[in-house]
Design a protein around this motif. Structure first.
Motif, mmCIF file in Angstrom:
data_model
loop_
_atom_site.group_PDB
_atom_site.id
_atom_site.type_symbol
_atom_site.label_atom_id
_atom_site.label_comp_id
_atom_site.label_asym_id
_atom_site.label_seq_id
_atom_site.Cartn_x
_atom_site.Cartn_y
_atom_site.Cartn_z
ATOM 1 N N ARG A 20 16.421 90.285 6.619
ATOM 2 C CA ARG A 20 16.382 88.763 6.170
ATOM 3 C C ARG A 20 16.769 87.377 5.412
ATOM 4 O O ARG A 20 18.021 86.440 5.854
ATOM 5 C CB ARG A 20 14.802 88.001 6.109
ATOM 6 N N ILE A 21 17.284 88.131 4.345
ATOM 7 C CA ILE A 21 17.895 87.547 2.958
ATOM 8 C C ILE A 21 19.938 87.032 3.425
ATOM 9 O O ILE A 21 20.199 87.135 3.912
ATOM 10 C CB ILE A 21 17.691 88.383 1.923
ATOM 11 N N GLN A 22 20.326 88.375 4.130
ATOM 12 C CA GLN A 22 21.762 88.474 4.134
ATOM 13 C C GLN A 22 21.782 88.019 5.611
ATOM 14 O O GLN A 22 22.961 87.306 6.500
ATOM 15 C CB GLN A 22 22.017 90.033 4.554
ATOM 16 N N HIS A 23 20.841 87.678 6.214
ATOM 17 C CA HIS A 23 20.787 87.201 7.894
ATOM 18 C C HIS A 23 19.870 85.734 8.203
ATOM 19 O O HIS A 23 18.719 86.318 9.264
ATOM 20 C CB HIS A 23 20.606 87.944 8.956
ATOM 21 N N PRO A 24 20.018 85.485 7.646
ATOM 22 C CA PRO A 24 18.944 84.120 7.863
ATOM 23 C C PRO A 24 19.283 83.209 9.568
ATOM 24 O O PRO A 24 18.377 83.155 10.264
ATOM 25 C CB PRO A 24 19.139 82.863 6.793
#
Length: 66
Positions: A20-24
Motif C-alpha cells: 500500500r505504501i509502494q503503490h498508493p
C-alpha cells in the motif's frame, strides 16, 4: 522504518503495509486494494506450497520466535 520480522503473521502484515505504501495508486477511494489483495493471496499460495515441499524451511525461519 523497517523492523525485524519474527512471525509469519508479522511477515504478512509487513507485506500488506508495504504494498500500500509502494503503490498508493492501487488503493481505491473506499480504501480497498484488490490488486494488493491479489498479490498477497498469490504470495500466500507460494509460501504454502513451499511449506508443503520443504516443511522444515519455513519452520526454521520462524523457529522459537512465535
Amino acid at each position: 522504518m523497517s523492523h525485524e520480522i519474527h512471525t509469519y503473521t508479522e511477515l504478512r502484515q509487513q507485506i500488506h503495509d508495504d504494498l500500500r505504501i509502494q503503490h498508493p495508486e492501487w488503493i481505491q477511494p473506499n480504501g480497498e486494494c484488490p490488486i494488493c489483495d491479489s498479490y498477497e493471496a498469490r504470495l500466500m499460495e507460494e509460501l504454502d506450497s513451499l511449506g508443503e515441499r520443504h516443511p522444515m524451511k519455513l519452520s526454521q525461519i520462524f523457529s522459537n520466535r512465535d
